[in-house]
Design a protein around this motif. Structure first.
Motif, short mmCIF file in Angstrom:
data_model
loop_
_atom_site.label_atom_id
_atom_site.label_comp_id
_atom_site.label_asym_id
_atom_site.label_seq_id
_atom_site.Cartn_x
_atom_site.Cartn_y
_atom_site.Cartn_z
N GLN A 7 5.33 0.64 -4.27
CA GLN A 7 5.34 -0.82 -4.64
C GLN A 7 3.93 -1.26 -3.62
OE1 GLN A 7 8.45 -3.17 -3.31
NE2 GLN A 7 8.98 -3.82 -5.45
N THR A 8 3.73 -0.45 -2.78
CA THR A 8 2.63 -0.70 -2.00
C THR A 8 1.16 -0.45 -2.56
OG1 THR A 8 3.79 -0.47 0.43
CG2 THR A 8 1.43 -0.42 0.35
N ILE A 9 1.26 0.75 -3.38
CA ILE A 9 0.04 1.20 -4.01
C ILE A 9 -0.07 0.11 -5.04
CG2 ILE A 9 -1.09 2.96 -5.31
CD1 ILE A 9 0.86 4.87 -3.89
N ALA A 10 1.04 -0.26 -5.78
CA ALA A 10 0.60 -1.20 -6.90
C ALA A 10 0.24 -2.61 -6.31
CB ALA A 10 2.06 -1.45 -7.61
N ILE A 11 0.65 -3.32 -5.15
CA ILE A 11 0.38 -4.23 -4.26
C ILE A 11 -1.35 -4.15 -4.29
CG2 ILE A 11 0.38 -5.58 -2.46
CD1 ILE A 11 3.37 -5.18 -2.41
N ILE A 12 -1.76 -3.11 -3.70
CA ILE A 12 -3.21 -2.95 -3.21
C ILE A 12 -4.05 -3.13 -4.63
CG2 ILE A 12 -4.78 -1.22 -2.43
CD1 ILE A 12 -2.88 -2.30 -0.43
N PHE A 13 -3.61 -2.36 -5.68
CA PHE A 13 -4.38 -2.42 -7.10
C PHE A 13 -4.25 -4.03 -7.68
CE2 PHE A 13 -4.45 2.12 -6.61
CZ PHE A 13 -5.56 2.43 -7.04
N LEU A 14 -2.97 -4.72 -7.54
CA LEU A 14 -2.92 -5.79 -8.10
C LEU A 14 -3.55 -6.89 -7.26
CD1 LEU A 14 1.13 -5.79 -8.84
CD2 LEU A 14 -0.95 -6.11 -10.49
N PRO B 17 10.56 3.22 -12.16
CA PRO B 17 11.12 3.24 -10.81
C PRO B 17 10.27 3.13 -9.63
CG PRO B 17 11.96 5.37 -12.35
CD PRO B 17 10.66 4.36 -13.06
N GLY B 18 10.52 2.24 -8.95
CA GLY B 18 9.69 1.90 -7.73
C GLY B 18 8.43 0.74 -7.79
N LEU B 19 8.50 0.60 -9.19
CA LEU B 19 7.42 -0.55 -9.52
C LEU B 19 7.92 -1.79 -10.29
CD1 LEU B 19 4.54 1.81 -10.94
CD2 LEU B 19 4.66 0.90 -8.70
N THR B 20 9.02 -2.23 -9.93
CA THR B 20 9.58 -3.46 -10.40
C THR B 20 9.56 -4.59 -9.28
OG1 THR B 20 12.06 -2.99 -9.53
CG2 THR B 20 11.08 -2.30 -11.85
N PHE B 21 9.15 -5.80 -9.85
CA PHE B 21 8.90 -7.01 -8.88
C PHE B 21 9.80 -8.14 -9.35
CE2 PHE B 21 5.16 -4.58 -8.85
CZ PHE B 21 4.78 -4.21 -7.51
N THR B 22 10.45 -8.67 -8.42
CA THR B 22 11.09 -9.95 -8.47
C THR B 22 9.97 -10.98 -8.88
OG1 THR B 22 11.33 -10.62 -6.26
CG2 THR B 22 12.98 -9.34 -7.17
N PRO B 23 10.42 -12.13 -9.62
CA PRO B 23 9.50 -13.28 -9.66
C PRO B 23 9.04 -13.63 -8.33
CG PRO B 23 11.40 -13.77 -11.17
CD PRO B 23 11.56 -12.19 -10.25
N GLU C 219 8.66 3.09 6.81
CA GLU C 219 9.36 3.13 5.84
C GLU C 219 9.36 1.95 4.81
OE1 GLU C 219 11.12 1.44 9.47
OE2 GLU C 219 10.11 3.03 8.94
N LYS C 220 8.46 0.93 5.16
CA LYS C 220 8.26 -0.03 4.21
C LYS C 220 6.89 -0.29 3.52
CE LYS C 220 10.86 -3.61 7.07
NZ LYS C 220 10.94 -4.84 7.81
N PHE C 221 5.86 0.72 4.05
CA PHE C 221 4.44 0.50 3.66
C PHE C 221 4.30 1.80 2.50
CE2 PHE C 221 0.07 0.63 3.48
CZ PHE C 221 -0.41 -0.62 3.72
N LEU C 222 5.05 2.98 2.94
CA LEU C 222 4.66 4.12 2.21
C LEU C 222 5.44 4.00 0.99
CD1 LEU C 222 3.72 6.61 5.03
CD2 LEU C 222 2.03 5.18 3.46
N ASN C 223 5.23 3.51 0.05
CA ASN C 223 6.23 3.65 -1.41
C ASN C 223 5.53 3.10 -2.36
OD1 ASN C 223 6.21 0.36 -1.69
ND2 ASN C 223 7.40 1.03 0.33
N GLY D 231 3.95 -7.01 5.23
CA GLY D 231 2.84 -5.89 5.49
C GLY D 231 1.91 -5.57 4.53
N PRO D 232 2.27 -5.11 3.33
CA PRO D 232 1.12 -4.75 2.36
C PRO D 232 0.34 -6.00 1.63
CG PRO D 232 3.35 -4.40 1.55
CD PRO D 232 3.66 -4.58 2.92
N ILE D 233 0.97 -7.00 1.76
CA ILE D 233 0.53 -8.14 1.32
C ILE D 233 -0.68 -8.56 2.12
CG2 ILE D 233 0.63 -10.42 0.54
CD1 ILE D 233 2.98 -9.81 -1.16
#
Length: 423
Positions: free
Chosen positions: A330-337, A176-182, A324-328, A212-214
């Protein structure tokens, strides 16, 4: 006095300060803290200050409660009174009943300042203009003198495609919260190219909700090139390899430099049409520079235009990083990816440099492969610094500039491929 105190109390109750302590207002405080950290890195540590500072301040502005800098324009309906002070009425007879309908005036409320400036990002205008300025400042001579550098620039894009597969693999776990579309996976992966404008352009086309996060991840890792790359370079090379002294590059004629951007534009843009806005503007800027006949245009693109677009791009991209868009998750996953993409890109360039070291019987220093990521010219300087640490008389900068500028072309091509597939 009571009236004054009541007025002051009402003003504070309706202020942004009060909003910090209502609902999710505490999240905005966290984002303002992050913005302050980024400003510290830009001002004190001087990590990519030209873009990190406006991005950080844009992030600060958008997280001020009730500031409205990114508000969308909207239509509102207000009651319209006639001259006598009454609302005009319209009687609607349905046959059995009569209804009274009050007339209303439709009025448009304008959006926030940064909402309108953001349209340059949304419509894909700012990044190609940045590429125009970069082209005016880039010397492709080292790449022309050593065409093998193209291979190193391409090898360093490995991080993009490995990370794309990694993001899809994480999504397959259905956490949950860590899914990404292609489309989102492709946008995250482009961070591996270490090219901020390309990352913004690709994300704006494929996954604007993640801009924002990217953008923050892309520019943060670009700024941290001198910190991230050296350990990877040293871990993948031997002392003997790092001490290789490369032969001096041959002189490149003016004719070659003029023909180069024209040929690259025709070949790359015909091969990957989606890359035309980025590659085309990059090569236009370079042709301006090398032609020697449009000095006024070169100076404008290098200075006034580049500076204006950089301000608009940085501030508006930062303004997409609302709480609301940054603190989730997904953002943490984006930073590490993004970090993973950058590390794999650096490793891909160095490892291919080692292959070239073997095939050329020790004539290529593998360190220049790390410059294949397109953080120009910082990545090339890191190659020089690491090589000089082993042998102070070794001068790798010009050799590293070949893969470095090839990486700019490579990341643009990679972005075009991803946009053509998923756009």
């Amino acid at each position: 006095m009571d009236l004054f105190l009541k007025s002051m109390g009402d003003m504070l109750a309706d202020s942004g300060f009060a909003a910090f302590f209502q609902g999710d207002g505490w999240k905005s405080l966290i984002m303002i803290g992050i913005a302050c950290i980024l400003m510290y890195l830009a001002i004190v540590k001087q990590y990519e200050p030209l873009l990190l500072l406006p991005i950080a301040f844009g992030m600060l502005l958008v997280n001020i409660p009730l500031g409205g800098v990114m508000d969308y324009p909207k239509m509102v309906f207000e009651p319209m009174q006639n001259g006598a002070g009454h609302f005009p009425e319209l009687l609607v007879n349905t046959g059995s009943e009569t209804f009274t309908v009050y007339q209303n005036l439709e009025k448009q409320v304008n959006g926030g300042l940064l909402y309108y400036l953001y349209q340059g990002v949304k419509l894909g205008i700012y990044p190609p203009l940045i590429f125009l300025g970069i082209g005016c400042m880039t010397d492709f001579g080292p790449l022309i003198a050593n065409p093998k550098s193209f291979i190193l620039g391409a090898a360093a894009q490995l991080g993009i495609f490995v990370t794309f597969l990694g993001a899809l693999a994480i999504s397959a776990l259905n956490i949950p919260g860590l899914t990404f579309t292609p489309e989102q996976a492709a946008s995250i992966a482009i961070i591996g190219g270490a090219d901020g404008p390309t990352a913004i352009y690709t994300t704006g086309k494929l996954a604007p909700e993640l801009l924002g996060p990217i953008a923050v991840a892309a520019y943060s890792y670009m700024a941290l090139v001198p910190v991230i790359q050296p350990p990877i370079m040293k871990a993948l090379t031997s002392k003997k390899e790092r001490m290789v002294v490369m032969e001096q590059l041959r002189p490149v004629s003016k004719t070659e430099k003029i023909i180069f951007p024209i040929i690259v534009t025709l070949v790359v843009c015909c091969l990957v049409p989606s890359a035309t806005p980025l590659i085309g503007m990059l090569m236009l800027g370079n042709l301006f520079k090398e032609s020697g006949v449009v000095d006024r245009l070169v100076k404008t693109a290098q200075n006034e235009l580049m500076n204006i677009v950089t301000i608009f791009l940085g501030v508006t991209v930062g303004a997409t990083a609302s709480a609301e868009k940054f603190l989730n998750p997904q953002t943490i996953a984006i930073i590490f990816l993004g970090l993973f993409a950058f590390c794999v890109g650096t490793a891909g360039g160095v490892l291919f440099g080692k292959l070239m070291y073997v095939f050329t019987k020790g004539k290529v220093n593998p360190l220049i492969g790390s410059a294949g990521v397109s953080a120009v010219p910082m990545a090339a300087r890191v190659s020089q610094k690491v090589g000089a640490a082993e042998k102070p008389t070794n001068f790798l900068l010009m050799h590293a500039m070949g893969p470095n500028v090839a990486g700019v072309i490579g990341s643009g091509v990679a972005a075009g491929v991803l946009i053509s597939i998923f756009g």
